[in-house]
Write a protein that holds these residues in place. Sequence first.
Motif, mmCIF file in Angstrom:
data_model
loop_
_atom_site.group_PDB
_atom_site.id
_atom_site.type_symbol
_atom_site.label_atom_id
_atom_site.label_comp_id
_atom_site.label_asym_id
_atom_site.label_seq_id
_atom_site.Cartn_x
_atom_site.Cartn_y
_atom_site.Cartn_z
ATOM 1 N N GLY A 1 0.803 -1.218 0.000
ATOM 2 C CA GLY A 1 0.000 0.000 0.000
ATOM 3 C C GLY A 1 0.835 1.266 0.000
ATOM 4 N N ASN A 2 0.226 2.344 -0.497
ATOM 5 C CA ASN A 2 0.859 3.661 -0.461
ATOM 6 C C ASN A 2 0.731 4.216 0.955
ATOM 7 N N PRO A 3 1.821 4.559 1.613
ATOM 8 C CA PRO A 3 1.731 5.010 3.008
ATOM 9 C C PRO A 3 0.950 6.309 3.198
ATOM 10 N N SER A 4 0.624 6.995 2.100
ATOM 11 C CA SER A 4 -0.185 8.200 2.216
ATOM 12 C C SER A 4 -1.684 7.906 2.123
ATOM 13 N N SER A 5 -2.030 6.663 1.751
ATOM 14 C CA SER A 5 -3.441 6.292 1.637
ATOM 15 C C SER A 5 -4.029 6.018 3.019
ATOM 16 N N ILE A 6 -5.319 6.329 3.179
ATOM 17 C CA ILE A 6 -5.926 6.197 4.510
ATOM 18 C C ILE A 6 -6.625 4.852 4.702
ATOM 19 N N HIS A 7 -6.636 4.002 3.659
ATOM 20 C CA HIS A 7 -7.246 2.678 3.834
ATOM 21 C C HIS A 7 -6.293 1.745 4.568
ATOM 22 N N ALA A 8 -6.765 0.508 4.807
ATOM 23 C CA ALA A 8 -6.024 -0.418 5.664
ATOM 24 C C ALA A 8 -4.618 -0.707 5.150
ATOM 25 N N LEU A 9 -4.477 -0.977 3.835
ATOM 26 C CA LEU A 9 -3.147 -1.279 3.290
ATOM 27 C C LEU A 9 -2.217 -0.076 3.392
ATOM 28 N N GLY A 10 -2.778 1.099 3.176
ATOM 29 C CA GLY A 10 -1.983 2.319 3.299
ATOM 30 C C GLY A 10 -1.525 2.543 4.730
#
Length: 380
Positions: A29-38
């Motif tokens: 996941g992209n660490p800037s995304s707010i979903h679980a993988l992020g």
Amino acid sequence: MKVYADHAATTPMRPEAKEAMIEALEDFGNPSSIHALGRLASAKMESARKAIAELLNCRPAEVYFTSGGSEADNWAIRAARYGAGDVVASAFEHHAVLHTLEAMERSGTRRAVLVAPGTNGIIDPAEIGRRVSSTTNMVTVMAANNEVGTLQPIQEISKEIRKNGSKLTVFHTDAVQAVGHIPVDVQKMGVDMLSLSAHKFGGPKGIGVLYCRQGAQLDPLLYGGGQERGRRPGTENVPAIAGMAAAMRTACENIEDSANTVRGLRNRLLQRIGEIPGSRIYGSIETRLPGNINCSFAGIEGETMVLMLDLAGICVSAGSACTSGSGEPSHVLTAMGLSRRDAYGAIRITLGEENTTQEVDYIAATIKNIVADLRKETRP
């Protein structure tokens, strides 16, 4: 026999770093995304940031991820918010520092004041203090030289800078060769900024850190995103960051035992090199990185020696890997007072903890034979 003795150029990746990278690659996941993988990727990244901060003895918010030491050096010099003024630097800094200063001088934005080291490869703190003036707003001196391995008196230099009342002077150190090999504590050193690179201590290439003390204002390196608190935009390389933190933790936790092992190997090799007629060692032996030897042999060109050692399965260098093929003698050695001719003769041997006594003895015997053979060829 195949022997790798060029650890100052890069080091083999530690198993802990590989494992950490593989694990982080699974959580893509992209660490800037707010979903679980992020959020999972972000948690891994911040855990690595915290680990690195603890090892440097600083706050996590003072750790900025970069693509390596050269970027961190450039950023420190170009983007520290100190206004126009002089930069006092040692004359044998890595080219990431010196070339940046040259570029800024050409553009008229900065004047560099260079301080030569002694013949022992060590900067005199008092000389740095004498060069600091009312127009100085940055000092940059590397913690350990990348060619001769000499350790610089960073703590004493910091005291000299502050003694002269230079409260606005930012003190930066390029610690790329030091971190993971000698103890590094930014509080004890008294530095405002510090650069490091993961591949010098068993981490992956292409990832590093700029430490910037809170209060030492840092302008953005790039523009286009909010990553690294808006100062270094771009999606972070989480696997590399995780690998760097794992490698740094292992290197720092075992630093004393590793240094003693490598120093013993180096001293064994030094003794044997010293037995070769016309050999010469450059830089202080006592105040030096554990695995570094910079030497020459009268009448022998360094590049020829490197090529012949390579044919024998031994990897060393004729100086910094970053200047390989430049055709110029080492600026480090000429800054120490060597002639261009003598500087052309030098080779750099840098040992690591995976080297063995058998390998060291093979290096010594091979060098002795090569020197003897080359001297026979040139004898009238």
